[in-house]
Scaffold this active site. Structure first.
Site, PDB file in Angstrom:
ATOM      1  CB  THR A   1      -4.816   4.834 -21.995  1.00  0.00           C
ATOM      2  OG1 THR A   1      -4.486   5.088 -23.207  1.00  0.00           O
ATOM      3  CG2 THR A   1      -6.362   5.003 -21.965  1.00  0.00           C
TER       4      THR A   1
ATOM      5  NE  ARG B   1      -5.221  -3.646 -20.567  1.00  0.00           N
ATOM      6  CZ  ARG B   1      -6.134  -3.015 -21.547  1.00  0.00           C
ATOM      7  NH1 ARG B   1      -7.251  -2.334 -21.386  1.00  0.00           N
ATOM      8  NH2 ARG B   1      -5.750  -3.439 -22.650  1.00  0.00           N
TER       9      ARG B   1
ATOM     10  CE1 TYR C   1      -4.377   0.139  -0.124  1.00  0.00           C
ATOM     11  CE2 TYR C   1      -4.047  -1.804   0.915  1.00  0.00           C
ATOM     12  CZ  TYR C   1      -4.873  -1.131   0.291  1.00  0.00           C
ATOM     13  OH  TYR C   1      -6.037  -1.405  -0.199  1.00  0.00           O
TER      14      TYR C   1
ATOM     15  CD  GLU D   1      -4.619   4.121   1.151  1.00  0.00           C
ATOM     16  OE1 GLU D   1      -5.758   4.121   1.017  1.00  0.00           O
ATOM     17  OE2 GLU D   1      -4.012   3.952   2.417  1.00  0.00           O
TER      18      GLU D   1
ATOM     19  CE  LYS E   1      -7.388   3.200 -25.065  1.00  0.00           C
ATOM     20  NZ  LYS E   1      -8.409   4.147 -25.065  1.00  0.00           N
TER      21      LYS E   1
ATOM     22  CG  ASP F   1      -9.013  11.097 -23.340  1.00  0.00           C
ATOM     23  OD1 ASP F   1      -8.023  10.614 -23.430  1.00  0.00           O
ATOM     24  OD2 ASP F   1     -10.191  10.852 -22.947  1.00  0.00           O
TER      25      ASP F   1
END
Ligand SMILES: *Cc1c(COP(=O)(O)O)cnc(C)c1O
Length: 438
Positions: free
Chosen positions: A247, A256, A70, A72, A250, A221
């Site tokens: 992203t 991903r 973790y 965070e 692509k 975007d």
């Protein structure tokens, strides 16, 4: 049956053999499905415009110790102990991202492109605010105000059109005059450019001029074209954009995930808060580590060659398809994709049927709505075809022309199994010449 016995040597080459062997002992069921997927990818031509084949380095960074923690917060400001190497990984990803895109601030934590967009909206908008974008069925994205998405339910989308008049030279292009007119009329808070199925160059400068005129923020975007932008095969969204989202999986050929970029410190602060704790919990540190690897790859000179080859390959494929009598929206492409409008080829043929025939022949495309679509998104009147994944395997213009003739033969055969089987064999042969990254 073990993974080793269900797949050929080529597929095993493509995924780490040791990984498969380890999994095979531990969980043969999963090992065999992974091996089958490696084989499927090796044996078919991937022409889905949003997909790619990552390098073994990117793949292995994802499958690493970095998934165990973790983290965070942000580098130097974590909630949990033991984050020293996670800080290094995230800072490296941030530094490489800002260098790659030529901007000051990056948030590398969004789990996906959709999450990146959601965080931007959460950072900048109130429920009911107006957002301007292209409608999904014309090539936009679900997160750009579709009624089934939180973006459409909580915001007020206004959609700008494409040029639908076929007698115009800019048929199928963004209707920039309409963008300006609608912006003046609706005074959106955000103007979005960047699409999921648009085959032409985006004029970021022109969008920014409109945004400035109405006091809107320009959010670009570039989920689809990020790799082309950083590879010098498409104009850069900076300095024209206030915010860029993308992203990483692509054309950028990474794991991903999502990414948010800006040059504005105040916006960067608001975005960081909106990503965590606003819309996400613990970051996917194994993915962020793999993003660092992918950004490192994209910073290399070879990536520029790759990006240019993606476009050259798409153009070669588009020209072949058009010379065989097929219709492409906007009559061609400037980037990595094209939209085939089947209405003019055969008004009865749906994109769904065309994609199924092509899949039987080992050619993977997706059904896609085309400008002013009348069929449902499950049927559609078009297919979207893209070159990034095939380019990664090493296909060049001549190979893409051959792929174009495969597509033409399958569509003209109208489901004739003999033709499909014949093409399937030729596809296998072609694939054997171009192994996946290994
Ligand atoms: C793919 C895409 C996204 C979303 O990406 P996910 O990772 O699937 O959430 C957002 N915007 C555009 C324009 C896209 O093409």
């Amino acid at each position: 049956m073990t993974a080793q016995t269900t797949t050929s040597a080529t597929a095993l080459d493509t995924l780490s053999e040791s990984l498969l062997r380890l999994l095979d002992e531990h969980d043969p069921e999963v090992a065999s499905l992974l091996a089958d997927e490696a084989q499927r990818q090796a044996d078919t031509i991937e022409l889905i415009a949003s997909e790619n084949h990552v390098s073994p380095a990117v793949m292995h960074a994802m499958g690493s110790w970095m998934t165990n923690k973790y983290a965070e917060g942000y580098p130097g400001k974590r909630y949990y102990s033991g984050c020293v190497n996670y800080d290094r990984a995230e800072q490296l990803a941030i530094d490489r991202a800002t260098k790659l895109f030529g901007c000051k601030f990056a948030n590398v934590q969004p789990h996906s492109g959709a999450n990146a967009n959601l965080a931007v909206y959460f950072a900048l908008l109130e429920p009911g605010d107006t957002l301007m974008s292209v409608v999904l069925s014309d090539g936009g994205h679900l997160t750009h105000g579709s009624p089934v998405s939180i973006s459409g339910k909580w915001l007020k989308p206004v959609h700008y059109p494409l040029v639908y008049d076929e007698s115009r030279a800019d048929y199928g292009y963004i209707d920039y005059d309409a963008v300006e007119k609608l912006a003046l009329q609706h005074k959106p808070k955000i103007i979005l450019c960047g699409y999921s199925a648009y085959s032409r160059v985006i004029d970021f400068e022109r969008f920014r001029a409109v945004a400035d005129k109405v006091g809107a923020l320009l959010v670009s975007d570039i989920a689809h074209i990020a790799g082309l932008c950083v590879g010098g095969a498409h104009p850069d969204p900076f300095p024209h954009s206030h915010i860029v989202t993308t992203t990483t999986h692509k054309t950028l050929r990474g794991p991903r995930g999502g990414l948010i970029l800006t040059n504005d410190e105040e916006l960067a602060k608001a975005i960081n808060k909106a990503v965590f704790p606003g819309t996400q919990g613990g970051p996917l540190m194994h993915i962020i580590t793999a993003k660092a690897v992918a950004f490192g790859e994209a910073l290399k000179p070879e990536f520029k060659t790759y990006a240019k080859q993606i476009v050259a390959n798409a153009k070669a494929l588009a020209e072949t398809l058009m010379s065989c009598g097929h219709h492409l929206l906007s009559n061609g492409t400037d980037n990595h994709l094209m939209l085939m409008d089947l209405r003019k080829f055969d008004p009865e043929l749906t994109g769904k049927q065309a994609a199924l025939w092509l899949e039987s022949a080992g050619i993977i495309v997706n059904k896609n709505t085309v400008a002013q679509e009348e069929r449902s998104p499950f049927q559609t009147s078009g297919i979207r075809i893209g070159s990034p994944a095939a380019t990664t395997r090493g296909l060049k213009e001549d190979d893409m022309r051959r792929v174009g003739t495969f597509i033409d033969r399958v569509l003209k055969a109208k489901g004739d199994e003999a033709v499909i089987n014949e093409v399937r064999e030729e596809v296998r042969e072609l694939c054997a010449q171009f192994p996946l990254p290994h």
